[in-house]
Enzyme design. Structure first.
Site, mmCIF file in Angstrom:
data_model
loop_
_atom_site.group_PDB
_atom_site.id
_atom_site.type_symbol
_atom_site.label_atom_id
_atom_site.label_comp_id
_atom_site.label_asym_id
_atom_site.label_seq_id
_atom_site.Cartn_x
_atom_site.Cartn_y
_atom_site.Cartn_z
ATOM 1 N N ASP A 1 0.851 -1.181 0.000
ATOM 2 C CA ASP A 1 0.000 0.000 0.000
ATOM 3 C C ASP A 1 0.891 1.235 0.000
ATOM 4 O OD1 ASP A 1 -0.169 1.050 3.149
ATOM 5 O OD2 ASP A 1 0.036 -1.133 3.005
ATOM 6 N N GLU B 1 -6.995 5.454 11.773
ATOM 7 C CA GLU B 1 -5.836 5.238 12.640
ATOM 8 C C GLU B 1 -6.268 5.408 14.091
ATOM 9 O OE1 GLU B 1 -2.861 4.462 11.372
ATOM 10 O OE2 GLU B 1 -3.174 4.901 9.242
#
Length: 283
Positions: A66, A153
């Site tokens: 990624d 996150e």
């Protein structure tokens, strides 16, 4: 009049006490700085202590990466030759930020035969519907092979509580699903418990889990993808890159792709898609 010897002893003792206090203060400061540094670099410390995860490719043959604009200019031909199957590319962030290299990375990855996904960096303090709109507009006409990924996150709170974060996240998920998109959440173990577990049990959310453990060690968490390293080295990319693995074999992978892909691209809005791809093949 003080005795000079007594006075000298007193001064020495006083200086010694001052030195001790200064020394203790420095030690405390170093401990605090060390604790802060350990928190900021806990992933690096984990790697130092446990070592890099080594994926058993005979059991988990599908690996990928990624990326975002931070990874710079990427030679996807060399990435593909390195036996990587997919790439998930940052497309957007919040309600108005776009990744400057998303289009370029998409075109080059597609041109070299990689399966392509896109992710949106979620801001917990920002309206979820607006974030969904930004993500959809960033992806635009481009056909994706993987679900639309929301990167949440858990270690970053954006100065809001979990209730506000969950409200905005749910709004974004609901908006994307109302448009017909399949959704995947990227997060860690704590984020899974907070934001994914209940929805996932209803079989409406795919999970991409960040865990620096061997795939077999996180089998208790139902997931499709695992990010297992932030320090991968891949031919065609300068510096560290995130490494990912699919939780299954090649047959599982093909089956999941048929179920997980988002809506087909609306190519009626673009007439030069083939020209874009051909351009990248020649580079």
């Amino acid at each position: 009049m003080k005795d000079s010897k007594t006075s000298s002893t007193f001064e020495t003792s006083r200086h010694a006490n001052v030195f001790k206090r200064v020394l203790i203060g420095l030690v405390v400061l170093l401990v605090l700085l060390g604790a802060l540094g350990a928190y900021e670099n806990r992933h690096a410390i984990y790697y130092w202590w446990h070592g890099e995860v080594v994926v058993d490719r005979s059991k988990y043959p599908i690996v990928g990466i990624d990326i975002s604009s931070h990874n710079g200019d990427i030679d996807f031909y060399r990435v593909k030759k390195g036996d990587y199957s997919f790439v998930i590319i940052k497309a957007s962030e919040g309600e108005d930020v776009l990744d400057s290299l998303f289009a370029t990375n998409y075109n080059r990855a597609k041109a070299n035969g990689l399966k392509v996904g896109a992710y949106h960096y979620f801001r917990k303090n920002t309206d979820g519907i607006n974030q969904a709109k930004n993500f959809v507009e960033a992806v635009g006409w481009r056909k994706l092979d993987l679900p639309m990924v929301i990167d949440i996150e858990d270690e970053i709170n954006d100065n809001v509580g979990d209730d506000i974060a969950l409200k905005n996240l749910n709004a974004m998920i609901d908006n994307l699903q109302s448009r017909g998109y399949k959704v995947m959440i990227y997060t860690n173990g704590n984020g899974y418990k907070k934001y994914v577990k209940d929805r996932q049990m209803a079989n409406v959310i795919n999970l991409w889990i960040c865990s620096f453990k061997k795939p077999d060690d996180i089998s208790h968490i139902p997931h499709q993808l695992q990010q297992y390293s932030h320090h991968g080295r891949v031919d065609g990319i300068n510096g560290d890159v995130d490494l990912d693995v699919f939780n299954g074999n090649e047959k599982d992978w093909e089956l999941w792709l048929t179920k997980a892909a988002p809506l087909p691209a609306d190519t009626t809005t673009t007439t030069n898609i083939k020209e874009d791809i051909n351009d990248e093949i020649s580079k």
